[in-house]
Design a protein around this motif. Structure first.
Motif, short mmCIF file in Angstrom:
data_model
loop_
_atom_site.label_atom_id
_atom_site.label_comp_id
_atom_site.label_asym_id
_atom_site.label_seq_id
_atom_site.Cartn_x
_atom_site.Cartn_y
_atom_site.Cartn_z
N GLU A 112 52.20 61.67 18.69
CA GLU A 112 52.27 60.42 17.92
C GLU A 112 52.98 59.35 18.73
O GLU A 112 52.54 58.19 18.76
CB GLU A 112 53.03 60.63 16.61
CG GLU A 112 52.25 61.33 15.54
CD GLU A 112 53.03 61.42 14.23
OE1 GLU A 112 54.06 60.73 14.06
OE2 GLU A 112 52.57 62.17 13.35
N ARG B 23 60.73 62.72 12.95
CA ARG B 23 59.80 61.62 13.22
C ARG B 23 59.86 61.20 14.69
O ARG B 23 60.88 61.38 15.36
CB ARG B 23 60.05 60.43 12.31
CG ARG B 23 61.38 59.75 12.52
CD ARG B 23 61.55 58.51 11.68
NE ARG B 23 61.50 58.81 10.28
CZ ARG B 23 61.43 57.91 9.32
NH1 ARG B 23 61.39 56.65 9.62
NH2 ARG B 23 61.40 58.26 8.06
N GLU C 17 53.97 49.21 10.77
CA GLU C 17 52.86 49.65 9.92
C GLU C 17 51.54 49.65 10.70
O GLU C 17 50.73 50.57 10.56
CB GLU C 17 52.75 48.78 8.67
CG GLU C 17 53.86 49.04 7.67
CD GLU C 17 54.03 50.52 7.33
OE1 GLU C 17 53.03 51.19 6.97
OE2 GLU C 17 55.17 51.02 7.42
N ARG D 243 51.62 52.66 12.93
CA ARG D 243 51.36 53.88 12.14
C ARG D 243 49.87 54.02 11.83
O ARG D 243 49.33 55.12 11.85
CB ARG D 243 52.17 53.86 10.84
CG ARG D 243 53.65 54.13 11.05
CD ARG D 243 54.40 54.03 9.74
NE ARG D 243 55.80 54.41 9.90
CZ ARG D 243 56.69 54.36 8.93
NH1 ARG D 243 56.35 53.93 7.71
NH2 ARG D 243 57.93 54.72 9.14
N LEU D 244 49.22 52.90 11.52
CA LEU D 244 47.78 52.94 11.26
C LEU D 244 47.00 53.35 12.51
O LEU D 244 46.04 54.12 12.43
CB LEU D 244 47.28 51.57 10.77
CG LEU D 244 47.63 51.22 9.33
CD1 LEU D 244 47.28 49.76 9.05
CD2 LEU D 244 46.90 52.14 8.36
N HIS E 213 47.44 57.02 12.84
CA HIS E 213 46.63 57.69 11.82
C HIS E 213 45.16 57.70 12.21
O HIS E 213 44.46 58.71 12.04
CB HIS E 213 46.82 57.00 10.46
CG HIS E 213 46.01 57.62 9.37
ND1 HIS E 213 44.77 57.15 9.03
CD2 HIS E 213 46.26 58.68 8.57
CE1 HIS E 213 44.29 57.91 8.05
NE2 HIS E 213 45.17 58.84 7.75
N ASN F 222 46.25 61.98 10.60
CA ASN F 222 47.43 62.34 9.81
C ASN F 222 48.33 61.13 9.61
O ASN F 222 48.47 60.28 10.49
CB ASN F 222 48.25 63.42 10.53
CG ASN F 222 47.48 64.70 10.68
OD1 ASN F 222 46.76 65.12 9.77
ND2 ASN F 222 47.60 65.32 11.84
N ARG F 223 48.96 61.08 8.43
CA ARG F 223 49.92 60.03 8.14
C ARG F 223 51.12 60.18 9.07
O ARG F 223 51.62 61.29 9.26
CB ARG F 223 50.35 60.13 6.68
CG ARG F 223 51.34 59.08 6.27
CD ARG F 223 51.70 59.26 4.78
NE ARG F 223 52.71 58.32 4.38
CZ ARG F 223 54.01 58.50 4.51
NH1 ARG F 223 54.48 59.63 5.03
NH2 ARG F 223 54.87 57.58 4.13
N SER F 224 51.59 59.07 9.61
CA SER F 224 52.72 59.10 10.53
C SER F 224 53.95 58.47 9.89
O SER F 224 53.85 57.50 9.16
CB SER F 224 52.37 58.32 11.81
OG SER F 224 53.49 58.22 12.64
N ARG F 225 55.11 59.05 10.20
CA ARG F 225 56.38 58.47 9.77
C ARG F 225 57.11 57.86 10.97
O ARG F 225 58.32 57.68 10.97
CB ARG F 225 57.25 59.56 9.13
CG ARG F 225 56.65 60.11 7.85
CD ARG F 225 57.56 61.10 7.14
NE ARG F 225 58.82 60.46 6.79
CZ ARG F 225 60.02 60.90 7.18
NH1 ARG F 225 60.14 61.97 7.92
NH2 ARG F 225 61.13 60.27 6.81
#
Length: 169
Positions: A23, A52, A78, A81-82, A85, A90-93
């Motif tokens: 990530e 994270r 944001e 993160r998109l 993703h 997968n959703r990222s923090r």
């Protein structure tokens, strides 16, 4: 209280460092591309903090990428993160920091949280705070919990805020 104090770590799933590093790599590539397009200079550092990935941009003249009260930084986080993703599914923090803004803001919020906890302990009165971002509320919740008090988030974004309760509430 979705962004309240962290739960007992023994109930948390194991951290997959390799996934978080991936990530971070994806995020770093994305941020590097944005810096190039916007013609900003900055070095990118990647790390894993807790559960994270953290990507930091350091260098001169990055204030425009932070914005007033961190609004631009939040938007860039944001978008990053998109981008992660989109590549991973997968959703990222992922946490993005620019020019050390989050680190200095975290120190300030811990100071505020400690002062508010002391005030609530002394006066025994519920204390609502000013609206904050999710990142800021999390830091304050953790600080209040460490002081032995309870806090909750109330309100709706973007005006969500922390309320600190005395020990007997």
């Amino acid at each position: 209280m979705a962004d309240g104090p962290a739960q007992d770590e023994s109930t948390e799933p194991a951290v997959d460092v390799e996934t978080l590093e991936r990530e971070g790599d994806i995020a770093a590539d994305y941020i590097e591309g944005l810096l190039d397009v916007a013609d900003f200079d900055g070095d990118i550092d990647m790390d894993v903090e807790g559960d994270r990935a953290k990507v930091s941009v350091v260098g001169a003249t990055l204030d425009e990428l932070v914005g007033e009260n961190g609004e631009v930084l939040e938007a860039l986080q944001e978008l990053t993160r998109l981008a992660v993703h989109r590549k991973t599914g997968n959703r990222s923090r992922l946490m993005l920091d620019i020019g050390g803004y989050r680190d200095s803001r975290r120190k300030e919020l811990k100071r505020i949280g400690t002062e508010v906890a002391d005030e609530v302990k002394r006066d025994g009165v519920v204390k609502p705070l000013a609206p904050m971002s999710p990142f800021e509320r999390k830091v304050v919740h953790d600080t209040i919990a460490a002081a032995g008090l309870r806090s909750e988030s109330e309100g709706e974004e973007p005006n969500r805020y922390v309320v600190v309760y005395p020990e007997n509430d």
